[in-house]
Design a protein around this motif. Sequence first.
Motif, PDB file in Angstrom:
ATOM      1  N   HIS A  63      38.148  37.108  39.303  1.00 23.26           N
ATOM      2  CA  HIS A  63      38.651  37.726  40.522  1.00 23.26           C
ATOM      3  C   HIS A  63      40.157  37.576  40.642  1.00 23.26           C
ATOM      4  CE1 HIS A  63      35.023  39.104  42.406  1.00 23.26           C
ATOM      5  NE2 HIS A  63      34.422  37.918  42.347  1.00 23.26           N
ATOM      6  N   THR A  64      40.659  36.411  40.247  1.00 22.99           N
ATOM      7  CA  THR A  64      42.099  36.187  40.376  1.00 22.99           C
ATOM      8  C   THR A  64      42.870  36.842  39.245  1.00 22.99           C
ATOM      9  OG1 THR A  64      41.907  34.093  39.197  1.00 22.99           O
ATOM     10  CG2 THR A  64      41.771  34.010  41.605  1.00 22.99           C
ATOM     11  N   SER A  65      42.166  37.382  38.222  1.00 22.20           N
ATOM     12  CA  SER A  65      42.843  37.967  37.063  1.00 22.20           C
ATOM     13  C   SER A  65      42.622  39.474  36.960  1.00 22.20           C
ATOM     14  CB  SER A  65      42.331  37.307  35.781  1.00 22.20           C
ATOM     15  OG  SER A  65      42.471  35.923  35.850  1.00 22.20           O
ATOM     16  N   LEU A  66      42.111  40.078  38.026  1.00 22.17           N
ATOM     17  CA  LEU A  66      41.683  41.469  37.901  1.00 22.17           C
ATOM     18  C   LEU A  66      42.816  42.410  37.524  1.00 22.17           C
ATOM     19  CD1 LEU A  66      39.136  41.902  40.840  1.00 22.17           C
ATOM     20  CD2 LEU A  66      38.681  41.680  38.407  1.00 22.17           C
ATOM     21  N   PHE A  67      44.014  42.090  37.919  1.00 19.50           N
ATOM     22  CA  PHE A  67      45.097  43.039  37.702  1.00 19.50           C
ATOM     23  C   PHE A  67      46.090  42.538  36.655  1.00 19.50           C
ATOM     24  CE2 PHE A  67      43.422  43.732  41.953  1.00 19.50           C
ATOM     25  CZ  PHE A  67      43.039  45.057  41.834  1.00 19.50           C
ATOM     26  N   THR A  68      45.582  41.749  35.742  1.00 15.79           N
ATOM     27  CA  THR A  68      46.409  41.278  34.628  1.00 15.79           C
ATOM     28  C   THR A  68      46.929  42.467  33.820  1.00 15.79           C
ATOM     29  OG1 THR A  68      45.080  39.297  34.465  1.00 15.79           O
ATOM     30  CG2 THR A  68      46.452  39.827  32.579  1.00 15.79           C
ATOM     31  N   THR A  69      48.195  42.460  33.512  1.00 19.22           N
ATOM     32  CA  THR A  69      48.770  43.537  32.704  1.00 19.22           C
ATOM     33  C   THR A  69      49.144  43.004  31.335  1.00 19.22           C
ATOM     34  OG1 THR A  69      50.941  43.057  33.609  1.00 19.22           O
ATOM     35  CG2 THR A  69      49.669  44.764  34.705  1.00 19.22           C
ATOM     36  N   GLN A  70      49.578  43.897  30.479  1.00 19.89           N
ATOM     37  CA  GLN A  70      49.942  43.463  29.128  1.00 19.89           C
ATOM     38  C   GLN A  70      51.088  42.463  29.189  1.00 19.89           C
ATOM     39  OE1 GLN A  70      50.436  47.505  27.728  1.00 19.89           O
ATOM     40  NE2 GLN A  70      48.839  47.191  26.219  1.00 19.89           N
ATOM     41  N   LEU A 107      44.546  42.458  29.181  1.00 23.12           N
ATOM     42  CA  LEU A 107      44.112  43.828  29.391  1.00 23.12           C
ATOM     43  C   LEU A 107      43.905  44.048  30.876  1.00 23.12           C
ATOM     44  CD1 LEU A 107      40.323  44.149  28.463  1.00 23.12           C
ATOM     45  CD2 LEU A 107      41.446  41.993  28.967  1.00 23.12           C
ATOM     46  N   GLU A 108      43.687  45.294  31.259  1.00 20.39           N
ATOM     47  CA  GLU A 108      43.415  45.610  32.653  1.00 20.39           C
ATOM     48  C   GLU A 108      41.970  45.248  32.945  1.00 20.39           C
ATOM     49  OE1 GLU A 108      45.609  46.420  34.699  1.00 20.39           O
ATOM     50  OE2 GLU A 108      47.259  47.383  33.666  1.00 20.39           O
ATOM     51  N   LEU A 109      41.748  44.061  33.478  1.00 24.18           N
ATOM     52  CA  LEU A 109      40.383  43.589  33.671  1.00 24.18           C
ATOM     53  C   LEU A 109      39.621  44.394  34.708  1.00 24.18           C
ATOM     54  CD1 LEU A 109      40.567  39.702  33.445  1.00 24.18           C
ATOM     55  CD2 LEU A 109      39.540  41.289  31.855  1.00 24.18           C
ATOM     56  N   ALA A 110      40.314  44.891  35.723  1.00 22.88           N
ATOM     57  CA  ALA A 110      39.619  45.646  36.766  1.00 22.88           C
ATOM     58  C   ALA A 110      38.902  46.847  36.158  1.00 22.88           C
ATOM     59  CB  ALA A 110      40.608  46.094  37.835  1.00 22.88           C
ATOM     60  N   ASP A 111      39.620  47.623  35.348  1.00 23.21           N
ATOM     61  CA  ASP A 111      39.016  48.794  34.699  1.00 23.21           C
ATOM     62  C   ASP A 111      37.910  48.369  33.746  1.00 23.21           C
ATOM     63  OD1 ASP A 111      40.843  50.304  36.032  1.00 23.21           O
ATOM     64  OD2 ASP A 111      42.166  50.624  34.308  1.00 23.21           O
ATOM     65  N   SER A 112      38.175  47.331  32.976  1.00 25.46           N
ATOM     66  CA  SER A 112      37.213  46.909  31.960  1.00 25.46           C
ATOM     67  C   SER A 112      35.925  46.392  32.584  1.00 25.46           C
ATOM     68  CB  SER A 112      37.824  45.822  31.075  1.00 25.46           C
ATOM     69  OG  SER A 112      38.912  46.346  30.347  1.00 25.46           O
ATOM     70  N   SER A 161      33.611  47.415  26.448  1.00 25.83           N
ATOM     71  CA  SER A 161      34.352  46.782  27.545  1.00 25.83           C
ATOM     72  C   SER A 161      33.909  45.341  27.736  1.00 25.83           C
ATOM     73  CB  SER A 161      34.150  47.577  28.840  1.00 25.83           C
ATOM     74  OG  SER A 161      34.727  48.858  28.711  1.00 25.83           O
ATOM     75  N   SER A 162      32.588  45.101  27.652  1.00 29.80           N
ATOM     76  CA  SER A 162      32.089  43.715  27.753  1.00 29.80           C
ATOM     77  C   SER A 162      32.675  42.877  26.626  1.00 29.80           C
ATOM     78  CB  SER A 162      30.560  43.705  27.677  1.00 29.80           C
ATOM     79  OG  SER A 162      30.000  44.397  28.770  1.00 29.80           O
ATOM     80  N   TYR A 163      32.691  43.449  25.423  1.00 33.14           N
ATOM     81  CA  TYR A 163      33.264  42.747  24.275  1.00 33.14           C
ATOM     82  C   TYR A 163      34.753  42.481  24.515  1.00 33.14           C
ATOM     83  CZ  TYR A 163      35.252  42.069  19.618  1.00 33.14           C
ATOM     84  OH  TYR A 163      35.953  41.574  18.542  1.00 33.14           O
ATOM     85  N   GLY A 164      35.468  43.485  25.041  1.00 38.67           N
ATOM     86  CA  GLY A 164      36.903  43.336  25.282  1.00 38.67           C
ATOM     87  C   GLY A 164      37.199  42.216  26.272  1.00 38.67           C
ATOM     88  N   ILE A 165      36.368  42.084  27.306  1.00 37.09           N
ATOM     89  CA  ILE A 165      36.579  41.016  28.287  1.00 37.09           C
ATOM     90  C   ILE A 165      36.295  39.655  27.646  1.00 37.09           C
ATOM     91  CG2 ILE A 165      35.891  40.106  30.528  1.00 37.09           C
ATOM     92  CD1 ILE A 165      34.968  43.011  31.210  1.00 37.09           C
ATOM     93  N   ALA A 166      35.219  39.579  26.839  1.00 40.41           N
ATOM     94  CA  ALA A 166      34.919  38.326  26.139  1.00 40.41           C
ATOM     95  C   ALA A 166      36.077  37.927  25.238  1.00 40.41           C
ATOM     96  CB  ALA A 166      33.635  38.489  25.319  1.00 40.41           C
ATOM     97  N   LYS A 167      36.625  38.900  24.533  1.00 47.93           N
ATOM     98  CA  LYS A 167      37.751  38.602  23.639  1.00 47.93           C
ATOM     99  C   LYS A 167      38.985  38.169  24.437  1.00 47.93           C
ATOM    100  CE  LYS A 167      40.553  40.145  19.876  1.00 47.93           C
ATOM    101  NZ  LYS A 167      41.731  39.504  20.505  1.00 47.93           N
ATOM    102  N   TYR A 168      39.164  38.758  25.604  1.00 50.44           N
ATOM    103  CA  TYR A 168      40.282  38.371  26.465  1.00 50.44           C
ATOM    104  C   TYR A 168      40.221  36.876  26.776  1.00 50.44           C
ATOM    105  CZ  TYR A 168      42.820  37.693  30.838  1.00 50.44           C
ATOM    106  OH  TYR A 168      43.648  37.219  31.821  1.00 50.44           O
ATOM    107  N   PHE A 169      39.027  36.388  27.155  1.00 47.97           N
ATOM    108  CA  PHE A 169      38.912  34.972  27.495  1.00 47.97           C
ATOM    109  C   PHE A 169      38.988  34.080  26.258  1.00 47.97           C
ATOM    110  CE2 PHE A 169      37.130  36.795  31.422  1.00 47.97           C
ATOM    111  CZ  PHE A 169      37.984  36.176  32.321  1.00 47.97           C
TER     112      PHE A 169
END
Length: 535
Positions: free
Chosen positions: A11-18, A167-172, A183-191
């Motif tokens: 929730h606190t990272s939803l708008f993370t940008t590059q 990445l843009e977590l909100a969109d993902s 997208s699920s994979y992308g979020i997992a890779k983000y963390f």
Amino acid sequence: MSHNQVSQTQHTSLFTTQSVDNYAFLQSELNELYIQAIQAEKYATSDTQSSLAKMRLFVELACHELGRFYGLKPPVSGDLINKIKQLEASGKIDAWVIESMNTLRHLGNQSVHISESHGHFVAQITLSHSRMRELMQEMHDIAKYVAGKLLNVSPNHMPEWQENHSLELADSIALALSGSNRSSYGIAKYFLDKLSSKEFGNKQQRANWQLDLEYWSDKAILQGCTDTWLLLANAYAKKHLVDKTSQEIKELYKKALQFDKDGEALLGYGLYLTRIGESKLGLDYLAESAMKGNHEALSCMLSVTYKLDNNAYFEFVQQGLKVQHKASLTLELFEKIKRYEANPQDEVALRSLRSGLIEAEAKKAPAVNFFKGHAAFISDNKAVCKGLSSQERADLMVASYEDLPIPLEVEARLVDVIAQAEGHQTFLTKIFDRAVAQTDDSQKVAHIKSVVALRSIDLFKEMRSVKTPMPLRQMLQEAANEGDAEARTYMNSTEGKALLKKGGFGVEGNVGRKAGVKKAKDRKKNKAAKKARRK
């Protein structure tokens, strides 16, 4: 955590940008190119298909910009393949740029067409993380090329490409909850990237990210994303996630191997096995990955086989050249240098060396300047377009020495080049042992000892202290005894006799009268200390 919730961290990272703007140099004057590039980066992990389509658009825009810049007649037009052919036919665009454009065009075309798989029509194209990383690097190289031509920006003022770990977590998240496994994979890779970079401020944040990684990995697997097996295997292998035995980690890698397209799972498994002491099996997997064209595996196997297995080494170099592995260009260039060294009268070898330099420089092969300097030295500048002075050759080689892709046997050659220039005494000390070990020729060894000794004396005159790889008196004496004329001349000179009589040259420390006085004082202190202890 339930499958209908996201953690507080999310929730606190939803708008993370590059986190890195790799294309800032395009933004003000080539904004359309800039937009396509950053969007291609944005979707590289979460939506491969969209990223490839954006890369294709980037290439098409670049074609028009280059065509306008060079005033091509007729103007660039038609299908993208024809636009690239027009640029190529003009003879104004480097061959590597045309090659990279065609690669991105081909994959971009695939991304916007449906295909049949197991009796079903699908509109998806997925590439491994390592392959996407290579493509992002190619797009960045094209961007720098365009900026260099159109904006007259020096390559030194443009950044090297860095992978964005955000990445843009909100969109993902929205896409992932709608069923997008990428997208699920992308979020997992983000963390996983966050854990890898150790950005967590405390143990609780690390634990939260581990929960996030597990949650989104599980979701991606349930949604059918087979790449997730490798992501999890690597996470446990590198201890970003814990509580799995070695056997369980191996099972994860074996699942990943079933879906391995370009050797990335083979690479991960091979590296893991070598880390846990199963080196022979690990190298087998790394070799298989390298022959599939995986760049990191190629680098590993080239380093392992160099000097140990010539046939395997040359086979990996050739494979590297096929798949545009930049380090292989460097290693092939070194072989061309050795062929020319063996027969300086061979015009074919000289032409081969010259063309190798041009290609390696155009494709930004690592340490190309090192071999540019050496090629200029051994060919009296015939192998390079611009004449380089003795000092420029040495400076180029020393500056790019650390960029050599694997530990090559170049130090003895480097001493020869430095010997004709000024400075670099400290560097000579650093490479001395390797340089001596690379030759059985006593005359050559004598020359190396002489160069390092005489440069050390120069440094002492300037700094009043010197560090040498062996006692300086011994080094000079051995060089002279083994036939080096310069060492013999110096030892017989007035300065040489006077300096050596002072006897203070050692492996490290001050030299001369002060050193002798200090030793005498130390002896007195030691005697006094012994008397005190006896009392």
